[in-house]
Design an enzyme around this catalytic site. Sequence first.
Site, mmCIF file in Angstrom:
data_model
loop_
_atom_site.group_PDB
_atom_site.id
_atom_site.type_symbol
_atom_site.label_atom_id
_atom_site.label_comp_id
_atom_site.label_asym_id
_atom_site.label_seq_id
_atom_site.Cartn_x
_atom_site.Cartn_y
_atom_site.Cartn_z
ATOM 1 C CG ASN A 5 -9.121 -0.692 0.064
ATOM 2 O OD1 ASN A 5 -9.190 0.075 1.008
ATOM 3 N ND2 ASN A 5 -7.961 -1.154 -0.377
ATOM 4 N NE ARG A 13 -7.604 -2.033 3.050
ATOM 5 C CZ ARG A 13 -7.137 -3.135 2.469
ATOM 6 N NH1 ARG A 13 -7.882 -4.224 2.403
ATOM 7 N NH2 ARG A 13 -5.936 -3.169 1.953
#
Length: 89
Positions: free
Chosen positions: A36, A18
């Site tokens: 996520n 990320r």
Amino acid sequence: MKAARFVVGGKVQGVFFRASTREQAMALKLTGHARNLVDGSVEVVVYGDEAAIDRLETWLRDGPDAAEVDQLYREEIGAHDAPSEFLVR
């Protein structure tokens, strides 16, 4: 302005996916988010220039060095209400 939603599968959580995606998106002047998902994948939603989104897609196919991407799904979405920055959630 264009927008796309990606779902990236494989070893993509716990490998700075990320944060690395945020860096790539910001370099390409894209806004959106990466988060996520409970199934172990990462969702990336981006807004911006179509060519920049395509370049991010190319990067997402490999991700950062520690990642092992084995699936990449892309969906075109509406570009309304685009955020002004890229967030990691």
